[in-house]
Design a protein around this motif. Structure first.
Motif, short mmCIF file in Angstrom:
data_model
loop_
_atom_site.label_atom_id
_atom_site.label_comp_id
_atom_site.label_asym_id
_atom_site.label_seq_id
_atom_site.Cartn_x
_atom_site.Cartn_y
_atom_site.Cartn_z
N ASP A 182 -23.15 20.28 -42.93
CA ASP A 182 -21.50 19.71 -42.56
C ASP A 182 -20.94 20.22 -43.99
O ASP A 182 -20.34 19.00 -44.68
CB ASP A 182 -21.61 18.34 -42.24
N PRO A 183 -20.72 21.24 -44.39
CA PRO A 183 -20.25 21.53 -45.81
C PRO A 183 -18.98 21.26 -45.76
O PRO A 183 -18.29 20.95 -47.12
CB PRO A 183 -20.46 23.05 -46.17
N GLU A 184 -18.24 21.12 -44.85
CA GLU A 184 -16.60 20.53 -44.97
C GLU A 184 -16.46 19.20 -44.51
O GLU A 184 -15.25 18.84 -44.47
CB GLU A 184 -15.64 21.67 -44.04
N ALA A 185 -17.47 18.70 -44.46
CA ALA A 185 -17.30 17.09 -43.91
C ALA A 185 -16.55 16.87 -42.99
O ALA A 185 -15.71 16.01 -42.66
CB ALA A 185 -16.98 16.10 -44.99
N SER A 186 -16.64 17.96 -41.77
CA SER A 186 -15.80 17.85 -40.76
C SER A 186 -16.44 17.12 -39.43
O SER A 186 -15.72 17.28 -38.41
CB SER A 186 -15.05 19.17 -40.36
N LEU A 187 -17.79 16.85 -39.53
CA LEU A 187 -18.62 16.57 -38.20
C LEU A 187 -18.68 15.25 -38.35
O LEU A 187 -18.70 14.46 -37.28
CB LEU A 187 -19.67 17.50 -38.17
N VAL A 188 -19.55 14.69 -39.65
CA VAL A 188 -19.88 13.00 -39.50
C VAL A 188 -19.56 12.54 -41.05
O VAL A 188 -19.10 13.02 -41.75
CB VAL A 188 -21.62 13.32 -39.48
N LYS A 189 -19.60 11.22 -40.78
CA LYS A 189 -19.28 10.57 -41.89
C LYS A 189 -20.55 9.46 -41.84
O LYS A 189 -21.25 9.01 -40.90
CB LYS A 189 -18.21 9.71 -41.76
N LEU A 190 -21.03 9.16 -43.17
CA LEU A 190 -22.15 8.13 -43.24
C LEU A 190 -21.63 6.60 -43.40
O LEU A 190 -20.31 6.39 -43.66
CB LEU A 190 -22.60 8.52 -44.66
N SER A 191 -22.68 5.77 -42.68
CA SER A 191 -22.29 4.62 -42.69
C SER A 191 -21.94 3.87 -44.00
O SER A 191 -22.60 4.53 -45.15
CB SER A 191 -23.39 3.73 -42.00
N SER A 192 -21.47 3.08 -44.44
CA SER A 192 -21.02 2.30 -45.89
C SER A 192 -22.26 1.78 -46.30
O SER A 192 -22.41 1.56 -47.56
CB SER A 192 -20.10 1.27 -45.61
N GLU A 193 -23.41 1.53 -45.62
CA GLU A 193 -24.45 1.00 -46.04
C GLU A 193 -25.47 2.31 -46.69
O GLU A 193 -26.42 1.92 -47.11
CB GLU A 193 -25.51 0.40 -45.07
N GLU A 194 -25.01 3.40 -46.64
CA GLU A 194 -25.82 4.23 -46.99
C GLU A 194 -25.59 4.71 -48.54
O GLU A 194 -26.04 5.57 -49.19
CB GLU A 194 -25.54 5.69 -46.22
N THR A 195 -24.47 3.92 -49.25
CA THR A 195 -24.28 4.18 -50.67
C THR A 195 -24.36 2.79 -51.35
O THR A 195 -23.90 1.77 -50.89
CB THR A 195 -23.00 4.75 -50.86
N MET A 196 -24.65 2.89 -52.78
CA MET A 196 -24.68 1.69 -53.54
C MET A 196 -23.23 1.09 -53.56
O MET A 196 -22.92 0.02 -53.81
CB MET A 196 -25.45 1.97 -54.85
N GLU A 197 -22.36 2.20 -53.66
CA GLU A 197 -20.91 1.69 -53.56
C GLU A 197 -20.54 0.65 -52.66
O GLU A 197 -19.86 -0.22 -52.66
CB GLU A 197 -20.05 3.04 -53.82
N GLY A 198 -20.99 0.89 -51.47
CA GLY A 198 -20.79 0.17 -50.22
C GLY A 198 -21.34 -1.04 -50.39
O GLY A 198 -20.62 -2.29 -49.88
N TYR A 199 -22.50 -1.30 -51.01
CA TYR A 199 -23.34 -2.64 -51.42
C TYR A 199 -22.43 -3.44 -52.14
O TYR A 199 -21.87 -4.46 -52.27
CB TYR A 199 -24.59 -2.40 -51.72
N THR A 200 -22.10 -2.66 -53.51
CA THR A 200 -21.48 -3.38 -54.68
C THR A 200 -20.04 -3.85 -54.32
O THR A 200 -19.39 -4.80 -54.94
CB THR A 200 -21.44 -2.54 -56.00
N ASN A 201 -19.26 -2.89 -53.78
CA ASN A 201 -18.02 -3.32 -53.35
C ASN A 201 -17.76 -4.25 -52.06
O ASN A 201 -16.47 -4.50 -51.71
CB ASN A 201 -17.04 -1.97 -53.17
N GLY A 202 -18.82 -4.64 -51.44
CA GLY A 202 -18.70 -5.71 -50.39
C GLY A 202 -18.47 -5.10 -48.98
O GLY A 202 -18.09 -5.76 -48.15
N THR A 203 -18.42 -3.64 -48.79
CA THR A 203 -18.17 -3.20 -47.38
C THR A 203 -19.38 -3.18 -46.64
O THR A 203 -19.24 -2.98 -45.36
CB THR A 203 -17.61 -1.79 -47.50
N ALA A 204 -20.75 -3.41 -47.15
CA ALA A 204 -21.91 -3.19 -46.64
C ALA A 204 -22.61 -4.41 -46.67
O ALA A 204 -22.67 -5.09 -47.29
CB ALA A 204 -22.63 -1.98 -47.15
N TYR A 205 -23.46 -4.66 -45.47
CA TYR A 205 -24.47 -5.73 -45.41
C TYR A 205 -25.27 -5.85 -46.24
O TYR A 205 -26.03 -6.78 -46.71
CB TYR A 205 -24.78 -5.88 -43.82
N MET A 206 -25.75 -4.46 -46.54
CA MET A 206 -27.05 -4.30 -47.47
C MET A 206 -26.99 -3.05 -48.15
O MET A 206 -26.27 -2.17 -47.72
CB MET A 206 -28.26 -4.22 -46.16
#
Length: 451
Positions: A182-206
């Motif tokens: 998905d080179p243009e990032a036009s098909l899918v997005k990753l869940s917030s729990e798939e990055t450490m940023e999501g964990y540290t900024n409080g958007t992910a449960y884990m």
């Protein structure tokens, strides 16, 4: 040698000692001593044993756990959640070599920012501290030790070896594959729990799981089919890459440039940026499987990427075999009754394909409960009735499965499934028919009260 190191032998590459001194085996043997059969209850969590952030369902969840204990059925949780989400703080701190970061279960009512919260304060007791926990969609297994051996949970390292890669490496190459597909990032997005940023900024449960990546197909409010289309395009590209990447790598290695140009063109036509994967080994690309977890009625098309051998079904079969092997010490012909429960496509795989032919002489009798309110109820009914072809769920044609369904009882909501991996048919109970007007844990409660 420290006590915890004995639970996995690098010399034999076996975790048998862990199961031999587990609370799960202890409970099975205690039940047998009182004349009860060996019974395992393998259950999904969300929308099956509990409903996330719906406290009104927690009474049913806790009632199910109490019924399991009174009926001497040993609980094995099989969930997409990571391990720290389903352990009390007490058990997490007691577990040796535990490296997962604490869960962010407290949600600020004003900002919706997530921060640490003891699962015991945010989850029903009925989902916590099960004797065996299959976490992260079957990619990890944690076993609770008997208190006399230190208590707490230990990861089954022998099972972890089946993932064929260290977590950091697996996640790195899988992310590279996602970007190439998905080179243009036009098909899918990753869940917030798939990055450490999501964990540290409080958007992910884990924090990101070791061996599981969750993605959601991008949708369009003006086009109801957009999410499905994007999921299928991504899935098609992944299948094409897996089928052809070994040959592509071989041509590159041999310097066969004319053939390579033709090959690269076929990738480009599908929208795959194969040039971004030139440093990747075929075994890395081939160690990926696509597992659907869509909710078509809601217009949500999501999926997991896992190592090839990562699945709830394989993990459950592993646990059954490991415990069964220990039962053979005192019983030459153990027979284990296994009840499996779930609501989603990964759980359907769990229910239909996990109880294979018993290893080491173990006999396995299995029942699968599809929880009330499941998105799969119409699909299972169509398969059971053998009509309304083609039978499609989230773009997946399941029509070929129909020939394995037999003896459907429309009134009771039961049907038999002849699995290619089992000598005995698996009994399926369709919760919406067998126990009308129940959902998730209510279905399990009704089943246990009548069985």
């Amino acid at each position: 040698m420290k006590l915890e190191q004995k639970f996995y032998s690098p010399e034999t590459k076996s975790s048998d000692f862990l199961y031999a001194h587990s609370t799960a085996l202890q409970q099975l043997l205690e039940a047998r001593a009182f004349g009860k059969p060996y019974q395992l209850f393998v259950s999904d969590l969300d929308d099956t044993l509990t409903v996330l952030r719906h406290p009104e369902t927690y009474a049913a969840t806790n009632a199910v756990r109490s019924l399991l204990e009174s009926q001497a059925k040993v609980l094995c949780v099989a969930t997409s959640r990571s391990i720290e989400w389903v352990l009390s703080e007490e058990q997490r701190l007691k577990s040796p070599n535990f490296y997962r970061l604490p869960p962010h279960l407290h949600v600020d009512p004003q900002t919706a920012i997530k921060s640490y919260g003891d699962p015991r304060e945010h989850e029903p007791e009925g989902v916590l501290n099960a004797p065996v926990i299959i976490s992260s969609t079957g990619t990890e297994i944690y076993v609770r030790r008997k208190d006399s051996y230190g208590g707490g949970y230990v990861r089954d390292e022998e099972h972890a070896q089946l993932m064929r890669s260290e977590p950091e490496h697996w996640r790195k190459v899988t992310m590279q594959v996602i970007h190439a597909l998905d080179p243009e990032a036009s098909l899918v997005k990753l869940s917030s729990e798939e990055t450490m940023e999501g964990y540290t900024n409080g958007t992910a449960y884990m924090a990101p799981p070791d061996y599981r990546i969750k993605a959601i197909a991008l949708s369009d409010p003006t086009d109801t089919e957009k999410g499905l289309t994007n999921k299928l395009i991504f899935q098609t590209r992944l299948e094409f890459l897996r089928r052809n990447f070994t040959a592509y790598s071989m041509l590159r290695g041999q310097g066969r440039l004319d053939e390579l140009v033709t090959f690269e063109e076929s990738f480009r036509k599908l929208g795959i940026n194969v040039g971004a994967l030139t440093e990747m080994l075929p075994e890395d690309v081939n160690n990926l499987r696509f597992l659907d977890d869509s909710s078509p009625a809601k217009g949500v098309y999501r999926f997991y990427l896992l190592p090839n051998r990562g699945s709830k079904a394989r993990a459950a079969n592993w646990v059954i075999s490991k415990l069964g092997k220990q039962l053979l010490v005192d019983d030459t012909t153990p027979e284990v009754n296994v009840t499996l429960a779930g609501d989603s496509f990964p759980d359907l795989e769990l229910g239909l394909f996990s109880c294979g032919r018993g290893k080491f002489g173990i006999k396995v009798n299995s029942t699968f409960i599809l929880a009330g309110g499941s998105r799969l109820t119409p699909t299972l009914l169509a398969l059971s009735r053998k009509r309304d072809f083609p039978i499609i769920f989230a773009g997946e044609d399941l029509s070929a499965w129909a020939e394995r369904f037999e003896d459907f009882n429309e009134r009771e909501g039961t049907v038999l499934f002849r699995s290619p991996f089992s000598d005995k048919p698996i009994k399926i109970i369709i919760g919406d028919v067998a126990f009308p007007d129940t959902k998730g844990p209510e279905t399990l409660q009704e089943y246990l009260l009548k069985n």
